[in-house]
Motif scaffolding. Sequence first.
Motif, PDB file in Angstrom:
ATOM      1  N   ASP A 138       6.429   8.759  16.364  1.00 47.24           N
ATOM      2  CA  ASP A 138       5.686   9.337  17.490  1.00 47.24           C
ATOM      3  C   ASP A 138       4.341   8.644  17.761  1.00 47.24           C
ATOM      4  OD1 ASP A 138       7.522  11.561  18.002  1.00 47.24           O
ATOM      5  OD2 ASP A 138       6.907  12.258  16.026  1.00 47.24           O
ATOM      6  N   ILE A 180      -5.038  -1.102   7.414  1.00 48.05           N
ATOM      7  CA  ILE A 180      -5.575  -0.313   8.527  1.00 48.05           C
ATOM      8  C   ILE A 180      -6.585   0.670   7.946  1.00 48.05           C
ATOM      9  CG2 ILE A 180      -5.077   1.323  10.385  1.00 48.05           C
ATOM     10  CD1 ILE A 180      -2.261   0.228  10.532  1.00 48.05           C
ATOM     11  N   GLY A 225      -2.040   6.236   9.374  1.00 45.15           N
ATOM     12  CA  GLY A 225      -2.055   4.815   9.007  1.00 45.15           C
ATOM     13  C   GLY A 225      -0.680   4.337   8.590  1.00 45.15           C
ATOM     14  N   ASN A 261       3.972   1.175   9.811  1.00 42.22           N
ATOM     15  CA  ASN A 261       5.418   1.057   9.652  1.00 42.22           C
ATOM     16  C   ASN A 261       6.111   0.719  10.974  1.00 42.22           C
ATOM     17  OD1 ASN A 261       7.609   1.404   7.788  1.00 42.22           O
ATOM     18  ND2 ASN A 261       8.164   3.225   8.946  1.00 42.22           N
ATOM     19  N   GLU A 299      -3.196  -6.925   4.991  1.00 44.16           N
ATOM     20  CA  GLU A 299      -4.182  -6.345   5.907  1.00 44.16           C
ATOM     21  C   GLU A 299      -4.067  -4.822   5.864  1.00 44.16           C
ATOM     22  OE1 GLU A 299      -4.067  -8.059   9.779  1.00 44.16           O
ATOM     23  OE2 GLU A 299      -5.960  -7.131  10.392  1.00 44.16           O
ATOM     24  N   LEU A 347      -3.459   4.593  -1.888  1.00 40.87           N
ATOM     25  CA  LEU A 347      -4.662   4.799  -1.060  1.00 40.87           C
ATOM     26  C   LEU A 347      -5.154   6.243  -1.104  1.00 40.87           C
ATOM     27  CD1 LEU A 347      -3.419   2.828   2.108  1.00 40.87           C
ATOM     28  CD2 LEU A 347      -4.835   1.947   0.225  1.00 40.87           C
ATOM     29  N   LEU A 353      -0.144  -6.897  11.872  1.00 38.96           N
ATOM     30  CA  LEU A 353      -0.821  -6.915  10.563  1.00 38.96           C
ATOM     31  C   LEU A 353      -0.408  -8.134   9.744  1.00 38.96           C
ATOM     32  CD1 LEU A 353      -0.488  -3.177   9.407  1.00 38.96           C
ATOM     33  CD2 LEU A 353      -2.563  -4.317  10.234  1.00 38.96           C
ATOM     34  N   THR A 408       7.669   7.430   4.052  1.00 43.57           N
ATOM     35  CA  THR A 408       8.626   6.395   4.465  1.00 43.57           C
ATOM     36  C   THR A 408       8.894   5.495   3.264  1.00 43.57           C
ATOM     37  OG1 THR A 408       7.989   6.422   6.775  1.00 43.57           O
ATOM     38  CG2 THR A 408       8.968   4.383   5.950  1.00 43.57           C
ATOM     39  N   GLY A 449       8.014  15.601  12.155  1.00 39.87           N
ATOM     40  CA  GLY A 449       8.741  16.079  10.974  1.00 39.87           C
ATOM     41  C   GLY A 449       8.666  17.584  10.802  1.00 39.87           C
ATOM     42  N   TYR A 479       0.842  -1.190   0.000  1.00 40.53           N
ATOM     43  CA  TYR A 479       0.000   0.000   0.000  1.00 40.53           C
ATOM     44  C   TYR A 479       0.877   1.239   0.000  1.00 40.53           C
ATOM     45  CZ  TYR A 479      -3.631  -3.285   1.401  1.00 40.53           C
ATOM     46  OH  TYR A 479      -4.495  -4.340   1.440  1.00 40.53           O
TER      47      TYR A 479
HETATM   48  C1  LIG Z   1      12.021  14.381   6.731  1.00 45.13           C
HETATM   49  C2  LIG Z   1      11.085  13.456   7.469  1.00 45.13           C
HETATM   50  C3  LIG Z   1      10.893  13.631   8.835  1.00 45.13           C
HETATM   51  C4  LIG Z   1      10.044  12.787   9.543  1.00 45.13           C
HETATM   52  N1  LIG Z   1       9.881  12.994  10.886  1.00 45.13           N
HETATM   53  C5  LIG Z   1       9.074  12.171  11.590  1.00 45.13           C
HETATM   54  C6  LIG Z   1       8.880  12.364  12.988  1.00 45.13           C
HETATM   55  O1  LIG Z   1       9.405  13.309  13.592  1.00 45.13           O
HETATM   56  N2  LIG Z   1       8.088  11.488  13.652  1.00 45.13           N
HETATM   57  C7  LIG Z   1       7.442  10.469  13.016  1.00 45.13           C
HETATM   58  O2  LIG Z   1       6.721   9.727  13.669  1.00 45.13           O
HETATM   59  N3  LIG Z   1       7.587  10.274  11.691  1.00 45.13           N
HETATM   60  C8  LIG Z   1       8.376  11.100  10.969  1.00 45.13           C
HETATM   61  N4  LIG Z   1       8.519  10.908   9.618  1.00 45.13           N
HETATM   62  C9  LIG Z   1       7.783   9.799   8.982  1.00 45.13           C
HETATM   63  C10 LIG Z   1       6.429  10.278   8.478  1.00 45.13           C
HETATM   64  O3  LIG Z   1       5.579  10.520   9.566  1.00 45.13           O
HETATM   65  C11 LIG Z   1       5.840   9.228   7.538  1.00 45.13           C
HETATM   66  O4  LIG Z   1       4.887   9.918   6.837  1.00 45.13           O
HETATM   67  C12 LIG Z   1       5.220   8.026   8.199  1.00 45.13           C
HETATM   68  O5  LIG Z   1       6.095   7.309   8.985  1.00 45.13           O
HETATM   69  C13 LIG Z   1       4.698   7.045   7.168  1.00 45.13           C
HETATM   70  O6  LIG Z   1       3.457   7.468   6.755  1.00 45.13           O
HETATM   71  P1  LIG Z   1       3.090   7.573   5.226  1.00 45.13           P
HETATM   72  O7  LIG Z   1       1.660   7.938   5.173  1.00 45.13           O
HETATM   73  O8  LIG Z   1       4.038   8.471   4.553  1.00 45.13           O
HETATM   74  O9  LIG Z   1       3.237   6.052   4.773  1.00 45.13           O
HETATM   75  P2  LIG Z   1       3.931   5.332   3.511  1.00 45.13           P
HETATM   76  O10 LIG Z   1       5.342   5.746   3.391  1.00 45.13           O
HETATM   77  O11 LIG Z   1       3.069   5.514   2.321  1.00 45.13           O
HETATM   78  O12 LIG Z   1       3.829   3.835   3.995  1.00 45.13           O
HETATM   79  C14 LIG Z   1       4.624   3.324   5.048  1.00 45.13           C
HETATM   80  C15 LIG Z   1       4.361   1.822   5.196  1.00 45.13           C
HETATM   81  O13 LIG Z   1       3.075   1.572   5.745  1.00 45.13           O
HETATM   82  C16 LIG Z   1       2.273   0.799   4.842  1.00 45.13           C
HETATM   83  N5  LIG Z   1       0.934   1.361   4.926  1.00 45.13           N
HETATM   84  C17 LIG Z   1       0.583   2.656   4.672  1.00 45.13           C
HETATM   85  N6  LIG Z   1      -0.717   2.860   4.956  1.00 45.13           N
HETATM   86  C18 LIG Z   1      -1.209   1.663   5.389  1.00 45.13           C
HETATM   87  C19 LIG Z   1      -2.512   1.255   5.841  1.00 45.13           C
HETATM   88  N7  LIG Z   1      -3.545   2.091   5.899  1.00 45.13           N
HETATM   89  N8  LIG Z   1      -2.652  -0.051   6.223  1.00 45.13           N
HETATM   90  C20 LIG Z   1      -1.597  -0.921   6.176  1.00 45.13           C
HETATM   91  N9  LIG Z   1      -0.366  -0.567   5.761  1.00 45.13           N
HETATM   92  C21 LIG Z   1      -0.174   0.717   5.373  1.00 45.13           C
HETATM   93  C22 LIG Z   1       2.943   0.926   3.486  1.00 45.13           C
HETATM   94  O14 LIG Z   1       2.706  -0.193   2.687  1.00 45.13           O
HETATM   95  C23 LIG Z   1       4.398   1.054   3.868  1.00 45.13           C
HETATM   96  O15 LIG Z   1       4.962  -0.193   4.102  1.00 45.13           O
HETATM   97  C24 LIG Z   1       9.356  11.736   8.869  1.00 45.13           C
HETATM   98  C25 LIG Z   1       9.532  11.561   7.500  1.00 45.13           C
HETATM   99  C26 LIG Z   1      10.383  12.407   6.794  1.00 45.13           C
HETATM  100  C27 LIG Z   1      10.551  12.195   5.321  1.00 45.13           C
END
Ligand SMILES: Cc1cc2nc3c(=O)[nH]c(=O)nc-3n(C[C@H](O)[C@H](O)[C@H](O)COP(=O)(O)OP(=O)(O)OC[C@H]3O[C@@H](n4cnc5c(N)ncnc54)[C@H](O)[C@@H]3O)c2cc1C
Lengths: 162, 261
Positions: free
Chosen positions: B118, B157, B107, B112, B155, B48, B151, B30, B96, B24
């Motif tokens: 956090d 979320i 999600g 992840n 699966e 999504l 998960l 990430t 971030g 997804y």
């Molecule tokens: C510069 C930078 C700073 C950051 N600082 C922080 C911070 O201070 N604290 C913090 O907590 N995070 C931080 N992050 C991480 C950020 O919050 C990410 O957005 C988050 O960890 C992942 O969310 P995403 O929506 O981008 O997921 P994605 O990158 O799209 O997905 C991450 C993983 O989760 C899976 N996934 C996504 N959605 C679902 C779902 N609904 N059900 C099942 N699996 C799913 C995907 O398949 C993938 O494996 C930072 C990122 C960056 C680039």
Amino acid sequence: MAKVSMTVNGKPVTADIDPRTLLVQFIREHLHLTGTHVGCDTSQCGACTVHMDGVAVKSCTTLAVTADGANITTIEGLAHGAQLHPMQEAFRENHGLQCGFCTPGMIMSAVDIVNRKGANLDEHTIRHELEGNICRCTGYHNIVKAIGDGARAMGAQKHAAE
Amino acid sequence: MYSFTHHAASSVADAVKSVGEGKYLAGGHTLIPTMKQRLAQPGHLVDLNKVAELKGISDNGSVLTIKAMSRHAEVASSDVVKKAIPGLAALAGGIGDPQVRHRGTIGGSVANNDPVADYPAACLALGATIVTDRRRIKADDFFQGLFTTALEDNELITAFEFPHADKFAYAKFRNPASLYALVGVAVAKRGSDVRVAVTGAGSDGVFRWTDAEAKLASNFSASALDGLKASASGLNGDIHGSAEYRAHLIGVMAKRAAAAA
Ligand SMILES: Cc1cc2nc3c(=O)[nH]c(=O)nc-3n(C[C@H](O)[C@H](O)[C@H](O)COP(=O)(O)OP(=O)(O)OC[C@H]3O[C@@H](n4cnc5c(N)ncnc54)[C@H](O)[C@@H]3O)c2cc1C
Ligand code: FES
Ligand code: FES
């Protein structure tokens, strides 16, 4: 290949692209809008910041296919013809750039900050909100001054329009 | 980045049906960096971002529901969240930087289970329920170690349910370069029940600090934690800070969270 359609700086664009094309690649290499820069390619520096549906995002960490249907504004979309956007003008007036590499991202973030936080920004707010943008020349002092001035100018322009 | 095929899912059912061996894609903040580094190389991505069912925040007076595709910036600025669990809005606002918060989702963050993220601390401290396309999982059963969760393959979320608390706060010592938590502590109080969850520090990911829970249950104040030291065993040590330093920070952050709650 995947088909994408989006609006970039007010113009509709449609293309057939490899799904792994990043939004920044699409903007630079397909649309030849090279004002948006790639500084780090690792989501840290903000040089690639554009507005996607009205909010600042890092286009090196967004797929072009995800932006299908979105409204994108790049640095090229801010000025009105020869008339610079007030934030661009403020960067020029305050010498808010040295090499200029980070500047497009700084300005796109600055406009986003004003959209979210209003036109009266104190220095602390500006510095905190700029966390996603890095200036390798470390010219932060004048960048912060420029954003404060640009924000006030945007506020005055909005006021005059109302 | 290796090549992949892409499908923009139109619904939860469509997403689950079409993901197969793929992954997804939520905010991508990430997953895309990981794919660029070739640490992940999915052959298929199910996007999504257009699934309307996965968006929205609501509250029924005792439980706050946040759908999986809610962006960090949406949670941070939501009046519903600020009224129900203000400390959760504050947590989201500290993830971030502004651009990351405009794309990253709750999600994606929780799926992840990054040991320095956090949201896992808030889920564990508040006793959240993670709702998926097929079942409901308690936070206590969900987090299973580094980047590991309950998960199943495929699966999805769909939402998070956070029962209200009498008090809740999260205090984070940020790594100034990555912006992630060097140590983050979430404290929640519901009647005589107190839960303290620690992120950033554990080499197995987020965990509960039961010694602090006992102290705060009898006296909910920062001073109740005076003299209490977290153990450094099982904590991460790296160039950013030794395990002992992180253990010290856990105590400091727990006090700050208790004072702010
Ligand atoms: C510069 C930078 C700073 C950051 N600082 C922080 C911070 O201070 N604290 C913090 O907590 N995070 C931080 N992050 C991480 C950020 O919050 C990410 O957005 C988050 O960890 C992942 O969310 P995403 O929506 O981008 O997921 P994605 O990158 O799209 O997905 C991450 C993983 O989760 C899976 N996934 C996504 N959605 C679902 C779902 N609904 N059900 C099942 N699996 C799913 C995907 O398949 C993938 O494996 C930072 C990122 C960056 C680039
Ligand atoms: S190039 Fe996108 S954040 Fe640096
Ligand atoms: S002006 Fe050179 S990177 Fe900022």
